[in-house]
Every structure is written in C-alpha cells, then in structure tokens.
Design a protein around this motif. Structure first.
Motif, PDB file in Angstrom:
ATOM      1  N   VAL A  96      71.160 -26.352 -18.731  1.00  0.00           N
ATOM      2  CA  VAL A  96      69.823 -25.849 -19.053  1.00  0.00           C
ATOM      3  C   VAL A  96      68.821 -26.994 -19.157  1.00  0.00           C
ATOM      4  O   VAL A  96      69.011 -27.947 -19.902  1.00  0.00           O
ATOM      5  CB  VAL A  96      69.833 -25.028 -20.357  1.00  0.00           C
ATOM      6  CG1 VAL A  96      68.418 -24.686 -20.809  1.00  0.00           C
ATOM      7  CG2 VAL A  96      70.653 -23.753 -20.181  1.00  0.00           C
ATOM      8  N   ALA A  97      67.742 -26.886 -18.359  1.00  0.00           N
ATOM      9  CA  ALA A  97      66.653 -27.866 -18.392  1.00  0.00           C
ATOM     10  C   ALA A  97      65.407 -27.270 -19.045  1.00  0.00           C
ATOM     11  O   ALA A  97      64.522 -28.001 -19.471  1.00  0.00           O
ATOM     12  CB  ALA A  97      66.330 -28.331 -16.980  1.00  0.00           C
ATOM     13  N   ALA A  98      65.335 -25.932 -19.098  1.00  0.00           N
ATOM     14  CA  ALA A  98      64.186 -25.257 -19.701  1.00  0.00           C
ATOM     15  C   ALA A  98      64.629 -23.930 -20.287  1.00  0.00           C
ATOM     16  O   ALA A  98      65.551 -23.291 -19.760  1.00  0.00           O
ATOM     17  CB  ALA A  98      63.101 -25.027 -18.654  1.00  0.00           C
ATOM     18  N   LEU A  99      63.995 -23.537 -21.364  1.00  0.00           N
ATOM     19  CA  LEU A  99      64.265 -22.237 -21.961  1.00  0.00           C
ATOM     20  C   LEU A  99      63.367 -21.193 -21.317  1.00  0.00           C
ATOM     21  O   LEU A  99      62.203 -21.473 -21.010  1.00  0.00           O
ATOM     22  CB  LEU A  99      64.021 -22.289 -23.470  1.00  0.00           C
ATOM     23  CG  LEU A  99      64.905 -23.259 -24.238  1.00  0.00           C
ATOM     24  CD1 LEU A  99      64.497 -23.293 -25.714  1.00  0.00           C
ATOM     25  CD2 LEU A  99      66.370 -22.888 -24.112  1.00  0.00           C
ATOM     26  N   LEU A 100      63.904 -20.001 -21.098  1.00  0.00           N
ATOM     27  CA  LEU A 100      63.142 -18.924 -20.473  1.00  0.00           C
ATOM     28  C   LEU A 100      62.376 -18.126 -21.528  1.00  0.00           C
ATOM     29  O   LEU A 100      62.827 -17.987 -22.661  1.00  0.00           O
ATOM     30  CB  LEU A 100      64.088 -18.005 -19.695  1.00  0.00           C
ATOM     31  CG  LEU A 100      64.779 -18.650 -18.504  1.00  0.00           C
ATOM     32  CD1 LEU A 100      65.807 -17.693 -17.909  1.00  0.00           C
ATOM     33  CD2 LEU A 100      63.758 -19.050 -17.446  1.00  0.00           C
ATOM     34  N   PRO A 101      61.209 -17.587 -21.154  1.00  0.00           N
ATOM     35  CA  PRO A 101      60.418 -16.827 -22.127  1.00  0.00           C
ATOM     36  C   PRO A 101      61.022 -15.460 -22.406  1.00  0.00           C
ATOM     37  O   PRO A 101      61.695 -14.881 -21.554  1.00  0.00           O
ATOM     38  CB  PRO A 101      59.060 -16.684 -21.427  1.00  0.00           C
ATOM     39  CG  PRO A 101      59.391 -16.726 -19.973  1.00  0.00           C
ATOM     40  CD  PRO A 101      60.565 -17.668 -19.849  1.00  0.00           C
ATOM     41  N   ILE A 102      60.774 -14.971 -23.605  1.00  0.00           N
ATOM     42  CA  ILE A 102      61.145 -13.591 -23.922  1.00  0.00           C
ATOM     43  C   ILE A 102      60.215 -12.661 -23.152  1.00  0.00           C
ATOM     44  O   ILE A 102      59.090 -13.025 -22.827  1.00  0.00           O
ATOM     45  CB  ILE A 102      61.030 -13.297 -25.439  1.00  0.00           C
ATOM     46  CG1 ILE A 102      59.613 -13.589 -25.943  1.00  0.00           C
ATOM     47  CG2 ILE A 102      62.057 -14.026 -26.235  1.00  0.00           C
ATOM     48  CD1 ILE A 102      59.331 -13.128 -27.343  1.00  0.00           C
ATOM     49  N   GLY A 103      60.690 -11.491 -22.823  1.00  0.00           N
ATOM     50  CA  GLY A 103      59.824 -10.458 -22.272  1.00  0.00           C
ATOM     51  C   GLY A 103      59.210 -10.745 -20.921  1.00  0.00           C
ATOM     52  O   GLY A 103      58.118 -10.272 -20.633  1.00  0.00           O
ATOM     53  N   GLY A 104      59.885 -11.550 -20.092  1.00  0.00           N
ATOM     54  CA  GLY A 104      59.380 -11.768 -18.739  1.00  0.00           C
ATOM     55  C   GLY A 104      57.972 -12.323 -18.717  1.00  0.00           C
ATOM     56  O   GLY A 104      57.617 -13.217 -19.488  1.00  0.00           O
TER      57      GLY A 104
END
Length: 189
Positions: free
Chosen positions: A51-59
């Motif tokens: 993992v290089a970046a965290l994904l946002p909640i809720g698209g």
C-alpha cells in the motif's frame, strides 16, 4: 454534550483505515480489507506491504469529503496540501512539520436551549443503541463508544502494545539515557 454521559465524539479519517492501522497491519503481517489501499500504480491491494496510498471512503463522494478537509485544514490555513505535506515517518524528524488544522466551536445556546440539546443528543444516542443488532455478539454503537470502552478498559488493565513497539520504546529510552520500568511487558494485539 449529552445529558448522562461523555460527549458524542466523531474522530474519523476520510479513509476506511488510518495510516497507523496500515502500519500495524504491516507489523503483524495482516492483510487489509478490500477497499482500504492502493499500490504505487493506483491499483487496489489488500497487501499492507504494497500500500502506497489509502483509498477514500464512499468512492467519489468520499474523495470530495477528503478534498474539503484539505481546503479547510490546508488551503484555508496557508499550509501544504496533499503530497506536499511532510510524510509522517519517511521524512527526517528534524524537518519542520507545516501541518494545518481547522477547528470550529459553536455556542449551542445561540441555536437551541442547551439542556434541550443535551437531552435530545442523549435520546438520539440511546435510540440508535437500542436498534436491533446486525450481529448478536456486537452491540449497536454510536461514534465515540469504542473509545469510551477502550478508555475504561485501559484505565483498569493498562494499554496494550505489541512486542515491536515495546522494543522501539526500550531502544529510545536507552538511546536517550532514560529509565524504563522493567514491569512493562508486551501484550499480543
């Protein structure tokens, strides 16, 4: 504030997990849940080491909320945003951190009677907690409940830390010639 307990408190990131949770998953060799992180090429991965970046909640809506946080905390305060922000663990600790914050305080009584607000807040939290459970072994909670339970448990039993964290703390204490209580031990977390 509420009438019978500590305040309703929502402390959240605009991602499914925090960076510290990612680091914990790496330390323990655990995968992340789907939808939590992306690799350096932007591809979703559950491998915490990739993992290089965290994904946002809720698209895209969560992405929009994250951008609004950047506007309030970074642009409005004249501080760096996005990839211009110092990296928490990768940049030298001696490097000055230029981190913006945004706070808002509201005088509740300017909008509604304070006692009425507190009673309504308590009623709302009580009604949410009284909803039927999705899983019988897991109570319905409102924001702040897990932290309230963790606080009570840690006051009674201590703060759980991993063996790696305990080793890091002991090394830091030795490096800076500080005493370290011998009674402290790691607990599997």
């Amino acid at each position: 504030p509420s009438s019978r307990e500590g305040p309703f408190c929502l402390d959240t990131a605009t991602t499914l997990v925090t960076w510290n949770q990612l680091l914990q998953a790496r330390e323990m060799g655990n995968p992340l849940d789907p939808g939590c992180g992306a690799d350096i090429n932007g591809n979703e991965t559950t491998n915490a080491d990739q993992v290089a970046a965290l994904l946002p909640i809720g698209g895209y809506k969560g992405f929009g909320l994250g951008m609004m946080v950047e506007v309030l905390c970074s642009l409005l305060t004249g501080m760096p945003f996005g990839r211009h922000i110092s990296r928490m663990y990768a940049d030298p600790i001696e490097e000055k951190r230029r981190l913006g914050h945004f706070f808002i305080a509201m005088h509740i009584a300017s909008f509604v009677d304070l006692d009425l607000f507190k009673a309504s807040m308590q009623r709302m939290m009580d009604e949410v907690r009284a909803e039927p459970r999705y899983r019988e072994d897991q109570p319905v909670q409102v924001p702040g409940d897990p932290e309230k339970h963790a606080c009570a448990s840690r006051v009674a039993s201590g703060i759980p830390i991993s063996g790696a964290t305990l080793t890091d703390l002991r090394d830091l204490a030795q490096k800076h010639q500080l005493g370290f209580p011998p009674a402290i031990s790691a607990i599997e977390i």
